[in-house]
Design a protein around this motif. Structure first.
Motif, short mmCIF file in Angstrom:
data_model
loop_
_atom_site.label_atom_id
_atom_site.label_comp_id
_atom_site.label_asym_id
_atom_site.label_seq_id
_atom_site.Cartn_x
_atom_site.Cartn_y
_atom_site.Cartn_z
N GLU A 193 0.87 -1.18 0.00
CA GLU A 193 0.00 0.00 0.00
C GLU A 193 0.90 1.23 0.00
N PRO B 152 -1.06 5.21 -5.85
CA PRO B 152 -1.48 3.95 -6.47
C PRO B 152 -0.87 3.77 -7.86
N ILE C 220 -7.16 3.78 3.21
CA ILE C 220 -7.26 2.37 3.53
C ILE C 220 -7.05 2.20 5.03
#
Length: 323
Positions: free
Chosen positions: A82, A86, A205
């Motif tokens: 992560e 991205p 997240i």
């Protein structure tokens, strides 16, 4: 024999405070301290990025070693997968910042076992590459674990000790090594794969725990002991042939249980819980750095690194000091 030529670590400027965690979730401070074991610990600040911590550590290693960036054949970024951005390669980003322009850059996602897994991959590739025995690999450690903890969720309190640190290992062979890799063994129990998972919440997240299941503590001890037995049998050594066993700082009681299970005294490990929390893949390198800086290792001393990760994976890496 191939191994670690040099390594370094980097810490962020901000700190997570137990008092703030208590205010967010209502869990008593004493209960949180049973997880963190310290009032505060390093985490990424609002304007800091995990890849920048890895870059800082790598710059220190490259400067100290004097290795030409053109000699780096692999750059591997290890972590949970992560990243801040991205669909992006932090390995390539750090390589570019260091002037490493012809290496193969890629990522390894194995959570807090990723650093040692990446080192094993890099050294295996190095051993198979007959074209250039003078090349190096650079393994980068960088995660943003603290950013994925929901302090407002009392069910997440087992993760409240997640901190952030960056690291870098320069890997090479022969007389260049400070620590030769003797053996590496790793395994995963996939039956725990859904115990923790990420969830998108308010633009980020966060880590959630699935349905509670008994037996994870026993799985930790059994897997570490099993991998240790495999390692000792392969090397034809006993636990008494090792100066230290260093363990991820995920759980202090688990740390103590593993030492008890293999019959090692506390003095043959490193405990940093009074000043640091679980700093991801960097935990065992932090402990190794402590030993080096305190001159507690001599040439020929052997060290075991016990690493673990969500998923759940475990690893034992055996090193020999060549300094």
């Amino acid at each position: 024999m191939n191994g670690i030529v040099d390594f370094d670590l980097s810490f962020p400027s901000a700190r997570a405070e137990v008092s703030s965690m208590h205010a967010a979730c209502g869990v008593p401070v004493d209960d949180i301290l049973q997880i963190t074991h310290c009032d505060s610990f390093p985490v990424l600040g609002d304007d800091e990025h995990s890849w920048e911590l890895a870059l800082d550590a790598a710059r220190a290693v490259m400067r100290r070693s004097g290795v030409d960036p053109a000699a780096i054949a692999q750059v591997i970024y290890a972590g949970a997968g992560e990243w801040e951005t991205p669909f992006w390669s932090p390995a390539a980003k750090v390589a570019h910042e260091l002037g490493i322009e012809r290496a193969h850059c890629f990522e390894v996602g194995n959570f807090c076992n990723a650093g040692m897994a990446a080192a094993q991959i890099a050294l295996d590739r190095m051993a198979l590459d007959r074209r250039d025995r003078d090349s190096y690999a650079l393994v980068l450690l960088g995660d943003r674990l603290s950013r994925m903890v929901d302090y407002a969720d009392p069910q997440a309190k087992a993760l409240f000790n997640f901190g952030d640190a960056g690291g870098a290992m320069l890997l090479g062979g022969g007389e260049r090594c400070s620590f030769a890799l003797l053996h590496s063994a790793m395994r995963t129990d996939p039956s725990w794969s859904d115990y923790y998972f990420g969830e998108r919440r308010d633009g980020r997240i966060v880590i959630r725990r699935g349905e509670h299941r008994e037996g994870l503590a026993t799985a930790y001890v059994d897997n570490f002991v099993g991998l240790l037995d495999d390692t000792l049998n392969t090397l034809d050594l006993t636990i008494d042939d090792f100066a230290y066993l260093l363990i991820n700082h995920g759980d202090k009681s688990m740390h103590e249980r593993v030492l008890a299970a293999i019959g090692l005294p506390r003095e043959k490990s490193v405990f940093n819980y009074h000043r640091l929390a679980h700093m991801g893949s960097a935990d065992t390198l932090i402990a190794l750095r402590d030993l080096v800086d305190a001159r507690r290792l001599a040439r020929g001393d052997r060290v075991l690194l016990a690493t673990s990760a969500m998923g759940f994976s475990w690893g034992i890496t055996a090193l020999e000091c060549r300094q």
